[in-house]
Design a protein around this motif. Structure first.
Motif, PDB file in Angstrom:
ATOM      1  N   GLN A   1       4.233  -4.498 -11.857  1.00 11.38           N
ATOM      2  CA  GLN A   1       3.809  -5.175 -10.491  1.00 11.38           C
ATOM      3  C   GLN A   1       2.704  -5.029 -10.209  1.00 11.38           C
ATOM      4  N   PHE A   2       2.043  -3.965 -10.212  1.00 11.50           N
ATOM      5  CA  PHE A   2       0.585  -3.780  -9.670  1.00 11.50           C
ATOM      6  C   PHE A   2      -0.349  -4.231 -10.779  1.00 11.50           C
ATOM      7  N   GLY A   3      -0.002  -4.351 -11.973  1.00  5.36           N
ATOM      8  CA  GLY A   3      -1.262  -4.986 -12.831  1.00  5.36           C
ATOM      9  C   GLY A   3      -1.106  -6.337 -12.813  1.00  5.36           C
ATOM     10  N   VAL A   4       0.069  -7.188 -12.655  1.00  2.00           N
ATOM     11  CA  VAL A   4       0.040  -8.743 -12.454  1.00  2.00           C
ATOM     12  C   VAL A   4      -0.690  -8.983 -11.094  1.00  2.00           C
ATOM     13  N   ARG A   5      -0.329  -8.303  -9.868  1.00  2.00           N
ATOM     14  CA  ARG A   5      -1.045  -8.628  -8.637  1.00  2.00           C
ATOM     15  C   ARG A   5      -2.575  -8.343  -8.879  1.00  2.00           C
ATOM     16  N   GLY A   6      -3.021  -7.073  -9.260  1.00  2.00           N
ATOM     17  CA  GLY A   6      -4.445  -6.851  -9.623  1.00  2.00           C
ATOM     18  C   GLY A   6      -5.260  -8.117 -10.204  1.00  2.00           C
TER      19      GLY A   6
ATOM     20  N   LEU B   1      15.661  13.166  -7.463  1.00  2.00           N
ATOM     21  CA  LEU B   1      16.560  12.229  -7.001  1.00  2.00           C
ATOM     22  C   LEU B   1      16.294  11.698  -5.577  1.00  2.00           C
ATOM     23  N   ARG B   2      15.599  12.702  -4.817  1.00  2.00           N
ATOM     24  CA  ARG B   2      15.286  12.303  -3.557  1.00  2.00           C
ATOM     25  C   ARG B   2      14.088  11.207  -3.476  1.00  2.00           C
ATOM     26  N   LEU B   3      13.090  11.495  -4.410  1.00  2.00           N
ATOM     27  CA  LEU B   3      12.119  10.686  -4.581  1.00  2.00           C
ATOM     28  C   LEU B   3      12.405   8.875  -4.928  1.00  2.00           C
ATOM     29  N   VAL B   4      13.457   9.017  -6.092  1.00  2.00           N
ATOM     30  CA  VAL B   4      14.116   7.941  -6.272  1.00  2.00           C
ATOM     31  C   VAL B   4      14.676   6.996  -5.318  1.00  2.00           C
ATOM     32  N   GLU B   5      15.425   7.680  -4.483  1.00  2.00           N
ATOM     33  CA  GLU B   5      16.220   7.203  -3.320  1.00  2.00           C
ATOM     34  C   GLU B   5      15.077   6.629  -2.304  1.00  2.00           C
ATOM     35  N   THR B   6      13.970   7.556  -1.999  1.00  2.00           N
ATOM     36  CA  THR B   6      13.149   6.979  -1.195  1.00  2.00           C
ATOM     37  C   THR B   6      12.269   5.795  -1.612  1.00  2.00           C
ATOM     38  N   VAL B   7      11.978   5.636  -2.744  1.00  2.00           N
ATOM     39  CA  VAL B   7      11.612   4.474  -3.441  1.00  2.00           C
ATOM     40  C   VAL B   7      12.537   3.088  -3.268  1.00  2.00           C
ATOM     41  N   MET B   8      13.719   3.575  -3.571  1.00  2.00           N
ATOM     42  CA  MET B   8      14.799   2.348  -3.381  1.00  2.00           C
ATOM     43  C   MET B   8      14.914   1.760  -2.045  1.00  2.00           C
ATOM     44  N   SER B   9      14.878   2.914  -1.125  1.00  4.79           N
ATOM     45  CA  SER B   9      14.855   2.600   0.320  1.00  4.79           C
ATOM     46  C   SER B   9      13.973   1.757   0.689  1.00  4.79           C
ATOM     47  N   HIS B  10      12.786   2.085   0.023  1.00  2.00           N
ATOM     48  CA  HIS B  10      11.325   1.188   0.329  1.00  2.00           C
ATOM     49  C   HIS B  10      11.561  -0.427  -0.074  1.00  2.00           C
TER      50      HIS B  10
ATOM     51  N   ASP C   1       0.982  -1.213   0.187  1.00  2.53           N
ATOM     52  CA  ASP C   1       0.066  -0.180  -0.001  1.00  2.53           C
ATOM     53  C   ASP C   1       0.898   1.146   0.194  1.00  2.53           C
ATOM     54  N   HIS C   2       2.016   1.133   0.910  1.00  4.04           N
ATOM     55  CA  HIS C   2       2.817   2.606   0.876  1.00  4.04           C
ATOM     56  C   HIS C   2       3.440   2.732  -0.408  1.00  4.04           C
ATOM     57  N   LEU C   3       3.866   1.537  -1.277  1.00  7.68           N
ATOM     58  CA  LEU C   3       4.458   1.439  -2.668  1.00  7.68           C
ATOM     59  C   LEU C   3       3.354   2.152  -3.509  1.00  7.68           C
ATOM     60  N   HIS C   4       2.477   2.013  -3.336  1.00  8.09           N
ATOM     61  CA  HIS C   4       1.182   2.643  -4.314  1.00  8.09           C
ATOM     62  C   HIS C   4       1.403   4.132  -4.036  1.00  8.09           C
ATOM     63  N   ARG C   5       1.257   4.629  -2.833  1.00  6.42           N
ATOM     64  CA  ARG C   5       1.650   6.075  -2.635  1.00  6.42           C
ATOM     65  C   ARG C   5       2.888   6.633  -3.108  1.00  6.42           C
ATOM     66  N   LEU C   6       3.989   5.966  -2.997  1.00  4.88           N
ATOM     67  CA  LEU C   6       5.193   6.706  -3.338  1.00  4.88           C
ATOM     68  C   LEU C   6       5.312   6.717  -4.834  1.00  4.88           C
ATOM     69  N   ILE C   7       4.452   5.752  -5.447  1.00  3.35           N
ATOM     70  CA  ILE C   7       4.626   5.651  -7.115  1.00  3.35           C
ATOM     71  C   ILE C   7       3.746   7.013  -7.548  1.00  3.35           C
ATOM     72  N   ASP C   8       2.561   6.976  -6.820  1.00  2.95           N
ATOM     73  CA  ASP C   8       1.795   8.208  -7.045  1.00  2.95           C
ATOM     74  C   ASP C   8       2.457   9.348  -6.930  1.00  2.95           C
ATOM     75  N   GLN C   9       3.237   9.449  -6.069  1.00  3.64           N
ATOM     76  CA  GLN C   9       4.306  10.919  -5.856  1.00  3.64           C
ATOM     77  C   GLN C   9       5.227  10.875  -7.406  1.00  3.64           C
ATOM     78  N   LEU C  10       5.891   9.719  -7.672  1.00  2.00           N
ATOM     79  CA  LEU C  10       6.514   9.764  -8.678  1.00  2.00           C
ATOM     80  C   LEU C  10       5.903  10.239  -9.930  1.00  2.00           C
ATOM     81  N   SER C  11       4.930   9.667 -10.122  1.00  2.00           N
ATOM     82  CA  SER C  11       3.841   9.827 -11.128  1.00  2.00           C
ATOM     83  C   SER C  11       3.628  11.296 -11.425  1.00  2.00           C
ATOM     84  N   THR C  12       3.515  12.106 -10.244  1.00  2.00           N
ATOM     85  CA  THR C  12       3.011  13.465 -10.323  1.00  2.00           C
ATOM     86  C   THR C  12       4.164  14.321 -10.657  1.00  2.00           C
ATOM     87  N   THR C  13       5.335  13.880 -10.351  1.00  2.00           N
ATOM     88  CA  THR C  13       6.614  14.445 -11.074  1.00  2.00           C
ATOM     89  C   THR C  13       6.816  14.410 -12.290  1.00  2.00           C
ATOM     90  N   THR C  14       6.422  13.526 -13.044  1.00  2.00           N
ATOM     91  CA  THR C  14       6.512  13.392 -14.337  1.00  2.00           C
ATOM     92  C   THR C  14       5.608  14.458 -15.218  1.00  2.00           C
TER      93      THR C  14
END
Length: 236
Positions: free
Chosen positions: A216-221, A45-54, A18-31
């Protein structure tokens, strides 16, 4: 489903996902941000590092769960039937990373080929440099070798265990070998993504991570939908 020691990894995974979903929403917003300056690059760069840390957190906790109950982790009860059918040692196959990046690069290149032929730099995954392609290709060769070596190790472990069916004491000792195999597979998964991200610009890394997680989201869904139709829900 909890492990025998009481550690509920499937529940951790549900929260992590669930947290990964929220992080990717943030990434999508930056695009959608068309600014190209030092501040925006630093934010990317900060967002990428946050996702990789996750992702690092996921594998750290999974390693602990594997030490406590390797057979449960290997069977991946948190995954859908579809996901398990695609698994390589309780997770995605590391070389999938390269299929994804080549596919995304090709799609974006074709969609913007006119601009690229005019000499305009798009700065996205369709605009990978020769140096980036070379480094990704070299990493792919290394990853294939490591993946094959771990697969062979698992095959040897399975052969050893099959010869010891019924010998509980010796089986207990062999199960410990599975812990090492799971950790090696997860380490290769994480290292592969980390190195690919290092080869990319922050913008390219964001596009890559979005594409990877959307898969990943698509396969799981799809897997959840199929399991629910059969009366089984891995989220419960």
């Amino acid at each position: 489903m909890s492990t025998s020691s009481g550690f509920d990894f499937p529940s951790f995974y549900a929260t992590w996902f669930d947290h990964l979903h929220r992080l990717i929403d943030q990434l999508s917003t930056t695009t959608k941000d068309n600014q190209h300056n030092a501040a925006s690059t630093a934010d990317h760069l900060r967002l990428v590092e946050t996702v990789m840390s996750h992702y690092s957190d996921y594998y750290r906790v999974k390693s602990i769960a594997a030490e406590r109950d390797p057979l449960s982790v290997f069977s991946a009860p948190w995954a859908t039937s579809l996901e398990r059918s695609l698994h390589w040692i309780a997770g995605w196959r590391p070389t999938t990373t390269f299929h994804l990046i080549y596919s995304e690069s090709s799609i974006l290149f074709e969609s913007r080929i006119v601009d690229i032929l005019r000499g305009l730099r798009t700065g996205d995954l369709g605009d990978l440099s020769p140096s980036q392609f070379r480094r990704v290709s070299e990493l792919q060769c290394q990853t294939v070798e490591e993946e094959n070596a771990i697969t062979e190790e698992l095959s040897e472990w399975q052969d050893d265990v099959s010869e010891l069916i019924g010998a509980r004491a010796e089986m207990t000792g062999r199960v410990e070998g599975l812990v090492s195999i799971i950790k090696k597979a997860d380490d290769l998964r994480l290292r592969t993504v980390q190195k690919v991200v290092e080869f990319l610009t922050p913008k390219q890394a964001i596009e890559f991570l979005i594409a990877a997680t959307e898969l990943q989201f698509g396969v799981r869904g799809w897997g959840l939908d199929q399991d629910r139709r059969r009366g089984h829900d891995p989220d419960q």
